[in-house]
Structures are given as structure tokens and as C-alpha cells.
Motif scaffolding. Structure first.
Motif, PDB file in Angstrom:
ATOM      1  N   ILE A 111      47.497 -45.421 -42.368  1.00 24.31           N
ATOM      2  CA  ILE A 111      47.158 -45.988 -43.828  1.00 24.31           C
ATOM      3  C   ILE A 111      47.388 -47.666 -44.014  1.00 24.31           C
ATOM      4  O   ILE A 111      47.201 -48.930 -44.155  1.00 24.31           O
ATOM      5  N   ARG A 112      48.953 -47.295 -43.831  1.00 22.32           N
ATOM      6  CA  ARG A 112      50.037 -48.716 -44.203  1.00 22.32           C
ATOM      7  C   ARG A 112      49.782 -49.270 -42.838  1.00 22.32           C
ATOM      8  O   ARG A 112      49.909 -50.950 -43.323  1.00 22.32           O
ATOM      9  N   GLY A 113      49.590 -49.182 -41.549  1.00 20.63           N
ATOM     10  CA  GLY A 113      49.307 -49.835 -41.088  1.00 20.63           C
ATOM     11  C   GLY A 113      48.000 -50.459 -40.735  1.00 20.63           C
ATOM     12  O   GLY A 113      48.010 -52.241 -40.384  1.00 20.63           O
ATOM     13  N   LEU A 114      47.025 -50.272 -41.355  1.00 21.39           N
ATOM     14  CA  LEU A 114      45.666 -50.684 -41.641  1.00 21.39           C
ATOM     15  C   LEU A 114      45.904 -51.907 -42.595  1.00 21.39           C
ATOM     16  O   LEU A 114      45.538 -53.411 -42.708  1.00 21.39           O
ATOM     17  N   GLU A 115      46.968 -51.772 -43.603  1.00 18.98           N
ATOM     18  CA  GLU A 115      47.466 -52.471 -44.833  1.00 18.98           C
ATOM     19  C   GLU A 115      48.297 -53.470 -44.431  1.00 18.98           C
ATOM     20  O   GLU A 115      47.264 -55.221 -44.930  1.00 18.98           O
ATOM     21  N   ALA A 116      48.570 -53.195 -43.697  1.00 17.62           N
ATOM     22  CA  ALA A 116      49.335 -54.587 -42.561  1.00 17.62           C
ATOM     23  C   ALA A 116      48.269 -55.291 -41.768  1.00 17.62           C
ATOM     24  O   ALA A 116      48.807 -56.623 -42.281  1.00 17.62           O
ATOM     25  N   ILE A 117      47.264 -55.081 -41.296  1.00 14.53           N
ATOM     26  CA  ILE A 117      46.663 -56.003 -40.853  1.00 14.53           C
ATOM     27  C   ILE A 117      45.841 -57.156 -42.061  1.00 14.53           C
ATOM     28  O   ILE A 117      45.665 -58.464 -41.147  1.00 14.53           O
ATOM     29  N   ARG A 118      46.037 -56.755 -42.582  1.00  9.60           N
ATOM     30  CA  ARG A 118      45.205 -57.782 -43.670  1.00  9.60           C
ATOM     31  C   ARG A 118      46.087 -59.157 -43.692  1.00  9.60           C
ATOM     32  O   ARG A 118      46.015 -59.585 -43.930  1.00  9.60           O
TER      33      ARG A 118
END
Length: 118
Positions: A111-118
Motif C-alpha cells: 500500500i505504501r509503495g502504491l501510494e508513493a507511485i502516485r
């Protein structure tokens, strides 16, 4: 029609998946790792739009969720397209073990990684 037309945004995912809402592989998880196969690398230029984008992107292994985020696709659309590419041999899927699905720390990192992509 303008780019803000809501009908356009609803129609586009339908066109990308040829009207399908479910992937050919119903067990494809969003955390499944995807990598381009040798066959996919050779056929890349003959593939159509999003399929080509996925094959190009997955020269480095990434999850279905990351593919969706990086290409700005709905997660369901990404699952359908990735499953099609796997069925045709253009990508290889590496599925997590059952224990990983229950690992809360791993889920939080995703989840943190996906949020960082945004």
C-alpha cells in the motif's frame, strides 16, 4: 465530446478489454509479480497499445497493482490485460505463496509503495 465527458471515461475501459470485466484467469491477484517473457520481448512491436505498454513496463518485474498505477488503468482492466498477456505467453506470472497473502506487514508495504507511485 470533451475529454471530461463521463461517457468517454466509462467507455474506454470497456474498449481496452473487449467488453470483458473478468480476466481469463480468475485467480490473478493484484500482488502477482509480472515479468516480460522472451516471447513478449520479441513480439513487443506487434502488440497493441496497452499490451505493448505492459510488456515494455514489465521488463523489470512488477505487480499487477503497480502496472495499473503506472499506466493509469483501473485495477480490473489491468487484471484482464495481464491475464491475456500471460495466456498468450507474452508475460510470466510469479504468484505469492499463500503465507504472503496473510502477511499484514507485506500488505502495508504494498500500500505504501502504491501510494508513493502516485
Amino acid at each position: 465530446m470533451s475529454e471530461q465527458d463521463p461517457d468517454v471515461s466509462l467507455l474506454r475501459p470497456y474498449l481496452l478489454t473487449s467488453g470483458r470485466a473478468q480476466p481469463v484467469d480468475h485467480t490473478l491477484e493484484i500482488e502477482t509479480q509480472v515479468v516480460t517473457s522472451d516471447q513478449g520481448a520479441v513480439a513487443r512491436q506487434r502488440l497493441t497499445f496497452e499490451h505493448r505498454d505492459i510488456v515494455e513496463l514489465c521488463r523489470a518485474t512488477m505487480s499487477v497493482a503497480e502496472i495499473a498505477a503506472k499506466l493509469g488503468l483501473h485495477i480490473g482492466v489491468a487484471r484482464v490485460l495481464v491475464a491475456d498477456l500471460a495466456a498468450s505467453g507474452h508475460v510470466v506470472l510469479r504468484r505469492p505463496g499463500a503465507a504472503l497473502n496473510q502477511d499484514l506487514g507485506m500488505i502495508e508495504r504494498v500500500i505504501r509503495g502504491l501510494e508513493a507511485i502516485r
